[in-house]
Design a protein around this motif. Sequence first.
Motif, PDB file in Angstrom:
ATOM      1  N   LEU A   1       0.855  -1.187   0.000  1.00  0.00           N
ATOM      2  CA  LEU A   1       0.000   0.000   0.000  1.00  0.00           C
ATOM      3  C   LEU A   1       0.890   1.235   0.000  1.00  0.00           C
ATOM      4  O   LEU A   1       1.732   1.395   0.880  1.00  0.00           O
ATOM      5  N   VAL A   2       0.711   2.086  -0.987  1.00  0.00           N
ATOM      6  CA  VAL A   2       1.503   3.311  -1.117  1.00  0.00           C
ATOM      7  C   VAL A   2       0.549   4.498  -1.204  1.00  0.00           C
ATOM      8  O   VAL A   2      -0.415   4.473  -1.976  1.00  0.00           O
ATOM      9  N   ILE A   3       0.817   5.526  -0.413  1.00  0.00           N
ATOM     10  CA  ILE A   3       0.063   6.779  -0.499  1.00  0.00           C
ATOM     11  C   ILE A   3       0.737   7.648  -1.551  1.00  0.00           C
ATOM     12  O   ILE A   3       1.888   8.061  -1.385  1.00  0.00           O
ATOM     13  N   LEU A   4       0.036   7.929  -2.637  1.00  0.00           N
ATOM     14  CA  LEU A   4       0.589   8.735  -3.728  1.00  0.00           C
ATOM     15  C   LEU A   4       0.518  10.227  -3.428  1.00  0.00           C
ATOM     16  O   LEU A   4       1.291  11.005  -3.982  1.00  0.00           O
ATOM     17  N   GLY A   5      -0.416  10.606  -2.572  1.00  0.00           N
ATOM     18  CA  GLY A   5      -0.523  12.013  -2.213  1.00  0.00           C
ATOM     19  C   GLY A   5      -1.741  12.285  -1.364  1.00  0.00           C
ATOM     20  O   GLY A   5      -2.740  11.555  -1.422  1.00  0.00           O
ATOM     21  N   GLU A   6      -1.653  13.341  -0.568  1.00  0.00           N
ATOM     22  CA  GLU A   6      -2.764  13.809   0.272  1.00  0.00           C
ATOM     23  C   GLU A   6      -2.935  15.295  -0.011  1.00  0.00           C
ATOM     24  O   GLU A   6      -1.970  16.064   0.070  1.00  0.00           O
ATOM     25  N   TYR A   7      -4.158  15.712  -0.327  1.00  0.00           N
ATOM     26  CA  TYR A   7      -4.349  17.054  -0.867  1.00  0.00           C
ATOM     27  C   TYR A   7      -5.774  17.526  -0.645  1.00  0.00           C
ATOM     28  O   TYR A   7      -6.589  16.831  -0.016  1.00  0.00           O
ATOM     29  N   LYS A   8      -6.071  18.696  -1.160  1.00  0.00           N
ATOM     30  CA  LYS A   8      -7.399  19.297  -1.020  1.00  0.00           C
ATOM     31  C   LYS A   8      -8.243  18.965  -2.243  1.00  0.00           C
ATOM     32  O   LYS A   8      -7.809  19.162  -3.378  1.00  0.00           O
ATOM     33  N   GLU A   9      -9.445  18.486  -2.013  1.00  0.00           N
ATOM     34  CA  GLU A   9     -10.345  18.147  -3.113  1.00  0.00           C
ATOM     35  C   GLU A   9     -10.759  19.395  -3.866  1.00  0.00           C
ATOM     36  O   GLU A   9     -11.057  20.441  -3.286  1.00  0.00           O
ATOM     37  N   PHE A  10     -10.812  19.290  -5.206  1.00  0.00           N
ATOM     38  CA  PHE A  10     -11.294  20.380  -6.043  1.00  0.00           C
ATOM     39  C   PHE A  10     -12.777  20.187  -6.273  1.00  0.00           C
ATOM     40  O   PHE A  10     -13.216  19.113  -6.667  1.00  0.00           O
TER      41      PHE A  10
END
Length: 288
Positions: free
Chosen positions: A273-282
């Motif tokens: 399991l790899v987290i590719l990114g954590e960000y704000k939803e558009f």
Amino acid sequence: MADQRQLKVTIQGVAGCFHDAAAREYFPDREIETVPFNTFPDMFEALDCDASLVGIVAIENTIAGSLLQNHELLRQHNLRIIGEHKKRISHVLAALEGQSIDSLTEVNSHPMALMQCEQFLRRHKNLKMIESFDTAGSAKEIAEKQLRGHAAVCGEYAANLYGLNILEKGIETNKRNFTRFLIVTNSLLASEIGPQEGEINKSSIVFTLPHTGGALSKVLTILSFYDINLSKIQSVPIIGREWEYRFYADLTFSSIVRYHQAIDAVRPLANELVILGEYKEFVTANAS
């Protein structure tokens, strides 16, 4: 006060393409220098080698679906997703000044753009559809070579950039055509220009599971228990392992604490399991 430092943003295509326009919309208060590449693999290689670069990459379209190659490129390269942008894709018919639609003989564009505008183009029997590498590239070639009798199907931004006259706007058949772009960069630059933890409400992950019954169902049950919304899941075959798949998933959530708890609970069930990114939803504004 807006950060005035210039950002170098890699794009697939030439200046004026939809990647270019999306990058400027995502960073409205920053000076942008776009760095063009012909292919997405070339772009990702450059991002690996130059820590000063930010990348924008199309990941899915509401008509064409997911770009599976780009999902795999995200997994293969050590980059982080720091944001997303959803852009309405609207095409114009553009040509040199002084030309009318009836005086044209040829229309040039990317095959996907020609397909998306086929109903309009077929109403004009004088227009022979010729496929080219890029929408904005077609506009650029017409302007630079002063090709009379030629028109480009491109975005309005590209037509204006290359000084073409817009003969018709909104020529696409389906008006609900959106592309979702991801903003990616290395971990150091991500910590500088990425979202603050309090802004994060979405993540992209990739995982593999044991080839056993109910494996995926168990993961989905855990996500549901922690109130994590699975906004998208995409399976991609694992080359060399028949009938086994990687799963790319987008998760949205209101509590980052519950999200972290859910990831911790899922990890023991996954082979990887790899987290590719954590960000704000558009959130897309309503489009007419």
